[in-house]
Each structure stands twice: as C-alpha cells, then as structure tokens.
Scaffold this motif. Sequence first.
Motif, short mmCIF file in Angstrom:
data_model
loop_
_atom_site.label_atom_id
_atom_site.label_comp_id
_atom_site.label_asym_id
_atom_site.label_seq_id
_atom_site.Cartn_x
_atom_site.Cartn_y
_atom_site.Cartn_z
N UNK A 19 4.07 8.13 -1.48
CA UNK A 19 3.72 7.38 -2.67
C UNK A 19 4.55 6.12 -2.87
N UNK A 20 5.49 5.87 -1.96
CA UNK A 20 6.28 4.64 -2.05
C UNK A 20 5.46 3.47 -1.52
N UNK A 21 5.81 2.28 -1.95
CA UNK A 21 5.09 1.08 -1.51
C UNK A 21 5.53 0.69 -0.11
N UNK A 22 4.53 0.38 0.71
CA UNK A 22 4.78 -0.07 2.08
C UNK A 22 4.04 -1.39 2.26
N UNK A 23 4.73 -2.39 2.83
CA UNK A 23 4.08 -3.66 3.13
C UNK A 23 3.52 -3.54 4.53
N UNK A 24 2.20 -3.53 4.61
CA UNK A 24 1.51 -3.14 5.84
C UNK A 24 1.57 -4.18 6.95
N UNK A 25 1.21 -5.41 6.67
CA UNK A 25 1.11 -6.43 7.71
C UNK A 25 1.70 -7.74 7.18
N UNK A 26 2.79 -8.17 7.75
CA UNK A 26 3.50 -9.35 7.23
C UNK A 26 2.61 -10.59 7.16
N UNK A 27 1.77 -10.80 8.18
CA UNK A 27 0.90 -11.97 8.22
C UNK A 27 -0.55 -11.64 7.87
N UNK A 28 -0.79 -10.43 7.39
CA UNK A 28 -2.16 -10.00 7.12
C UNK A 28 -2.76 -9.32 8.33
N UNK A 29 -4.01 -8.91 8.19
CA UNK A 29 -4.68 -8.22 9.30
C UNK A 29 -6.07 -7.77 8.89
N UNK A 30 -6.69 -7.02 9.76
CA UNK A 30 -8.05 -6.52 9.52
C UNK A 30 -8.08 -5.01 9.68
N UNK A 31 -8.73 -4.34 8.74
CA UNK A 31 -8.92 -2.90 8.80
C UNK A 31 -10.39 -2.62 9.13
N UNK A 32 -10.62 -1.65 10.00
CA UNK A 32 -11.97 -1.27 10.41
C UNK A 32 -12.21 0.19 10.07
N UNK A 33 -13.34 0.45 9.42
CA UNK A 33 -13.77 1.83 9.13
C UNK A 33 -14.93 2.18 10.04
N UNK A 34 -14.94 3.42 10.51
CA UNK A 34 -15.98 3.90 11.42
C UNK A 34 -16.85 4.96 10.74
N UNK A 35 -17.01 4.83 9.43
CA UNK A 35 -17.79 5.77 8.63
C UNK A 35 -18.20 5.07 7.35
N UNK A 36 -19.01 5.72 6.53
CA UNK A 36 -19.42 5.17 5.24
C UNK A 36 -18.25 5.09 4.27
N UNK A 37 -18.38 4.29 3.25
CA UNK A 37 -17.28 4.08 2.30
C UNK A 37 -16.91 5.33 1.52
N UNK A 38 -17.87 6.19 1.28
CA UNK A 38 -17.61 7.40 0.51
C UNK A 38 -17.45 8.63 1.41
N UNK A 39 -17.42 8.43 2.72
CA UNK A 39 -17.27 9.52 3.69
C UNK A 39 -15.83 9.58 4.18
N UNK A 58 0.86 -1.18 0.00
CA UNK A 58 0.00 0.00 0.00
C UNK A 58 0.90 1.23 0.00
N UNK A 59 0.44 2.35 -0.58
CA UNK A 59 1.30 3.53 -0.69
C UNK A 59 1.47 4.26 0.64
N UNK A 60 2.71 4.69 0.92
CA UNK A 60 2.94 5.52 2.10
C UNK A 60 2.67 6.98 1.75
N UNK A 61 2.95 7.89 2.68
CA UNK A 61 2.65 9.32 2.48
C UNK A 61 3.39 9.90 1.28
#
Length: 132
Positions: A94-114, A89-92
Amino acid sequence: FRPGRGPEPGLDTRTPLMGARFPRELDLLSARAIRFSPSGALQFSSPRRWEPRWTKRLVQQGRFQPITARKWVSAGARYLCWVRPDEPLPDACGRTKHLAHHGGFAFLFHGLEEPDTDQRDRYFAIVAEPVL
C-alpha cells in the motif's frame, strides 16, 4: 468555427474561449500516431509485470484505451495506457511506488473488468538506454 472565415475584427484568436472564432490557419495542438521502427526514437525497458491493483486505479480514471495497432492486437493485447513519468502507484504493502521515471506504456491482455488470469499484463518503461 466556420471554415473560410477569418477572425472578427478585434478578436484575439490566440486565446481560445468558448464561442471564439479562429483564423483559417490553426496551430497543431496534438498528433497521435504509432510508427514501428527497429531503431525507434524511444528506448524501452524489458517487459515488467503489471500489477492488477494498478489496472483498477487507472481504469477508474478512464486511462486505458482499446488497442487498434495490428501488431499488438495479433499478440493478444487489448488495452493500452500511458503511465505518466514518476506516476505514484501503490505497491503490495500500500506504499507509493514511482513506477517509471520517464513514463511508459502498460498493456492489458484481457477486458477491463476481467482479471489477469494468465498474468500476461506488462508495462515497458521509457529508459535512457534499453535494459534487456
């Protein structure tokens, strides 16, 4: 697929093809469920900040799903996404950053377009040992 009918003679039931019939007993291909357990089999990092640019990319890929687990809904979470192991995923800058070596879960607390105006969006990486 017609319940109660076996395979046609000579039909290879191990290779699913368009229009193929299957035997009465099928192999389980996938199961999806959440069970809360304090000593759970997976260990997670502490909550980490989820960047809006990551949301945009994964929403475009159709990766976020509405949350239905009462425990998370009551905490205000609205959408969940599986972050693939070493997903780039891109860092601030624009370079590529590997976020989670074993994977993970992201949680949003708003609508997808908000926007994340309260900066509550978080992810939890799967780790070998919990990092609290």
